[in-house]
Design a protein around this motif. Structure first.
Motif, PDB file in Angstrom:
ATOM      1  N   UNK A   1       0.847  -1.185   0.000  1.00 46.95           N
ATOM      2  CA  UNK A   1       0.000   0.000   0.000  1.00 46.95           C
ATOM      3  C   UNK A   1       0.886   1.240   0.000  1.00 46.95           C
ATOM      4  N   UNK A   2       0.656   2.122  -0.958  1.00 48.75           N
ATOM      5  CA  UNK A   2       1.495   3.310  -1.106  1.00 48.75           C
ATOM      6  C   UNK A   2       0.632   4.569  -1.048  1.00 48.75           C
ATOM      7  N   UNK A   3       1.258   5.669  -0.652  1.00 53.47           N
ATOM      8  CA  UNK A   3       0.604   6.971  -0.641  1.00 53.47           C
ATOM      9  C   UNK A   3       1.027   7.734  -1.891  1.00 53.47           C
ATOM     10  N   UNK A   4       0.084   8.068  -2.746  1.00 56.09           N
ATOM     11  CA  UNK A   4       0.385   8.781  -3.989  1.00 56.09           C
ATOM     12  C   UNK A   4       0.753  10.225  -3.657  1.00 56.09           C
ATOM     13  N   UNK A   5       1.850  10.697  -4.225  1.00 61.76           N
ATOM     14  CA  UNK A   5       2.263  12.091  -4.016  1.00 61.76           C
ATOM     15  C   UNK A   5       1.258  13.030  -4.664  1.00 61.76           C
ATOM     16  N   UNK A   6       0.903  14.101  -3.965  1.00 60.20           N
ATOM     17  CA  UNK A   6      -0.056  15.036  -4.540  1.00 60.20           C
ATOM     18  C   UNK A   6       0.656  16.051  -5.428  1.00 60.20           C
ATOM     19  N   UNK A   7      -0.126  16.845  -6.138  1.00 64.22           N
ATOM     20  CA  UNK A   7       0.444  17.782  -7.112  1.00 64.22           C
ATOM     21  C   UNK A   7       1.307  18.851  -6.447  1.00 64.22           C
ATOM     22  N   UNK A   8       0.911  19.303  -5.275  1.00 56.74           N
ATOM     23  CA  UNK A   8       1.700  20.316  -4.578  1.00 56.74           C
ATOM     24  C   UNK A   8       3.081  19.812  -4.201  1.00 56.74           C
ATOM     25  N   UNK A   9       3.155  18.581  -3.725  1.00 59.78           N
ATOM     26  CA  UNK A   9       4.441  17.987  -3.364  1.00 59.78           C
ATOM     27  C   UNK A   9       5.322  17.823  -4.596  1.00 59.78           C
ATOM     28  N   UNK A  10       4.741  17.357  -5.684  1.00 62.79           N
ATOM     29  CA  UNK A  10       5.530  17.157  -6.896  1.00 62.79           C
ATOM     30  C   UNK A  10       6.033  18.481  -7.453  1.00 62.79           C
ATOM     31  N   UNK A  11       5.189  19.498  -7.434  1.00 64.93           N
ATOM     32  CA  UNK A  11       5.607  20.808  -7.928  1.00 64.93           C
ATOM     33  C   UNK A  11       6.716  21.382  -7.051  1.00 64.93           C
ATOM     34  N   UNK A  12       6.584  21.231  -5.738  1.00 63.30           N
ATOM     35  CA  UNK A  12       7.624  21.733  -4.830  1.00 63.30           C
ATOM     36  C   UNK A  12       8.956  21.047  -5.087  1.00 63.30           C
ATOM     37  N   UNK A  13       8.927  19.726  -5.241  1.00 62.02           N
ATOM     38  CA  UNK A  13      10.160  18.981  -5.507  1.00 62.02           C
ATOM     39  C   UNK A  13      10.788  19.414  -6.830  1.00 62.02           C
ATOM     40  N   UNK A  14       9.950  19.620  -7.852  1.00 60.00           N
ATOM     41  CA  UNK A  14      10.472  20.034  -9.156  1.00 60.00           C
ATOM     42  C   UNK A  14      11.108  21.418  -9.078  1.00 60.00           C
ATOM     43  N   UNK A  15      10.465  22.342  -8.374  1.00 62.94           N
ATOM     44  CA  UNK A  15      11.011  23.687  -8.260  1.00 62.94           C
ATOM     45  C   UNK A  15      12.348  23.688  -7.514  1.00 62.94           C
ATOM     46  N   UNK A  53      14.503  21.127  -7.451  1.00 61.23           N
ATOM     47  CA  UNK A  53      15.465  20.572  -8.402  1.00 61.23           C
ATOM     48  C   UNK A  53      15.803  21.583  -9.494  1.00 61.23           C
ATOM     49  N   UNK A  54      14.785  22.308  -9.941  1.00 61.24           N
ATOM     50  CA  UNK A  54      15.005  23.319 -10.982  1.00 61.24           C
ATOM     51  C   UNK A  54      15.950  24.404 -10.477  1.00 61.24           C
ATOM     52  N   UNK A  55      15.820  24.787  -9.212  1.00 63.37           N
ATOM     53  CA  UNK A  55      16.718  25.787  -8.621  1.00 63.37           C
ATOM     54  C   UNK A  55      18.147  25.255  -8.567  1.00 63.37           C
ATOM     55  N   UNK A  56      18.306  23.994  -8.149  1.00 63.60           N
ATOM     56  CA  UNK A  56      19.640  23.395  -8.118  1.00 63.60           C
ATOM     57  C   UNK A  56      20.250  23.350  -9.511  1.00 63.60           C
ATOM     58  N   UNK A  57      19.415  23.017 -10.514  1.00 57.79           N
ATOM     59  CA  UNK A  57      19.915  22.945 -11.891  1.00 57.79           C
ATOM     60  C   UNK A  57      20.330  24.327 -12.380  1.00 57.79           C
ATOM     61  N   UNK A  58      19.542  25.356 -12.065  1.00 58.78           N
ATOM     62  CA  UNK A  58      19.882  26.718 -12.473  1.00 58.78           C
ATOM     63  C   UNK A  58      21.223  27.134 -11.858  1.00 58.78           C
ATOM     64  N   UNK A  59      21.406  26.839 -10.589  1.00 55.78           N
ATOM     65  CA  UNK A  59      22.662  27.199  -9.921  1.00 55.78           C
ATOM     66  C   UNK A  59      23.840  26.469 -10.554  1.00 55.78           C
ATOM     67  N   UNK A  60      23.665  25.184 -10.852  1.00 56.46           N
ATOM     68  CA  UNK A  60      24.741  24.417 -11.492  1.00 56.46           C
ATOM     69  C   UNK A  60      25.028  24.943 -12.890  1.00 56.46           C
ATOM     70  N   UNK A  61      23.987  25.352 -13.618  1.00 57.48           N
ATOM     71  CA  UNK A  61      24.168  25.896 -14.961  1.00 57.48           C
ATOM     72  C   UNK A  61      24.924  27.223 -14.925  1.00 57.48           C
TER      73      UNK A  61
END
Length: 301
Positions: free
Chosen positions: A31-45, A47-55
């Motif tokens: 039994x798993x808990x599906x990640x909601x849209x807010x959590x996924x968007x937060x995680x992406x943002x 990661x996107x910030x880390x990628x921008x800094x690395x770039x």
């Protein structure tokens, strides 16, 4: 069984999550808990910030070492190529090496898994991340680099890119597992793995708050339900005062002789709730059900 798990998860997490059963190739039901849209968007943002800094760091290093020996067009092309590779390798590398988690997902407590319960294969990780280019980055890049709208065709072309981004981004809102296009293609899904603070607190409190059988026999199922409702109340000064009062009543009722719990009434009540619930469920297995503290019958079913 699912209703009981939902109730426990609501009590532990404070929210009701979308749960899904996944059957592994060995036939084990997870039994798993599906990640909601807010959590996924937060995680992406994140990661996107880390990628921008690395770039940016890559750009600065490249500018210092090589740009002065190249034309502007060549330098820009190389920088965009490295940014593309870094963006995709960032997500692919971390999901391959950390069991489906990027730094952003780890911060938000998310993880990518196979929807069919099997192992998360490299091909699925590569597919779901390369698809992100078509979903977001390619149309977003074209939209941002579009020249100034000077004719009718430019407007419609720009609008089509923007519409593509909106439609693809809205896809997770139209399926119960919040799957984006990359998940649909790769056969993956993102689940939530919350660090339940309550469980850690209860483990740490075992040595501090240990209850005897006679103390747990002081209450029944009705009182346990009342205590659960109290623990569900939103945090406030009024709630804290109620918790302190109930903590004092419980201590007097069970004859508590341990350390004074008035300073951390919430921890004491959580520990007592967990111990009392386990005690009542264990007694019920042996045919002894106690409806409330006034019920003195034995062998009742």
């Amino acid at each position: 069984m699912n209703q009981r798990l939902d109730r426990i998860n609501h009590f532990l997490d404070g929210v009701t999550r979308n749960r899904r059963e996944i059957v592994t190739p060995e036939g084990v039901v997870l039994e798993t808990d599906v990640a909601n849209n807010g959590e996924r968007l937060t995680a992406f943002l994140i990661d996107f910030l880390f990628w921008i800094l690395a770039t940016i760091l890559l750009y600065l290093v490249f500018a210092l070492l090589a740009v002065e020996h190249m034309s502007g067009a060549v330098a820009s092309t190389i920088i965009f190529l490295f940014a593309f590779l870094l963006r995709n390798l960032y997500f692919i590398h971390f999901e391959l090496t950390t069991q489906g988690s990027t730094p952003g997902k780890r911060i938000v407590n998310l993880r990518v898994i196979d929807r069919n319960g099997g192992p998360l294969l490299p091909g699925a990780i590569i597919a779901r991340n390369l698809t992100r280019e078509v979903e977001i980055f390619l149309p977003l890049g074209l939209f941002l680099t579009m020249p100034k709208i000077a004719a009718g065709w430019s407007f419609w072309l720009s609008a089509s890119y923007f519409g593509w981004i909106v439609l693809i981004s809205a896809l997770p809102f139209f399926n119960r597992d919040h799957l984006r296009a990359g998940d649909l293609i790769a056969g993956t899904m993102v689940i939530s793995m919350p660090r339940r603070k309550l469980l850690a607190e209860l483990v740490e409190a075992q040595a501090k708050y240990v209850f005897t059988r006679s103390q747990l026999d002081a209450y029944g199922a009705f009182e346990l339900q009342v205590l659960e409702e109290v623990l569900r109340r939103p945090p406030s000064e009024e709630t804290k005062e109620i918790q302190r009062q109930i903590c004092g009543r419980i201590c007097r009722k069970i004859g508590w002789t341990g350390s004074d719990p008035s300073g951390d009434a919430l921890d004491f009540l959580k520990a007592f709730y967990t111990a009392e619930r386990a005690h009542l469920e264990r007694e019920q297995l042996f045919g002894r059900y106690r409806s409330d503290k006034a019920d003195q019958s034995s062998g009742r079913k």
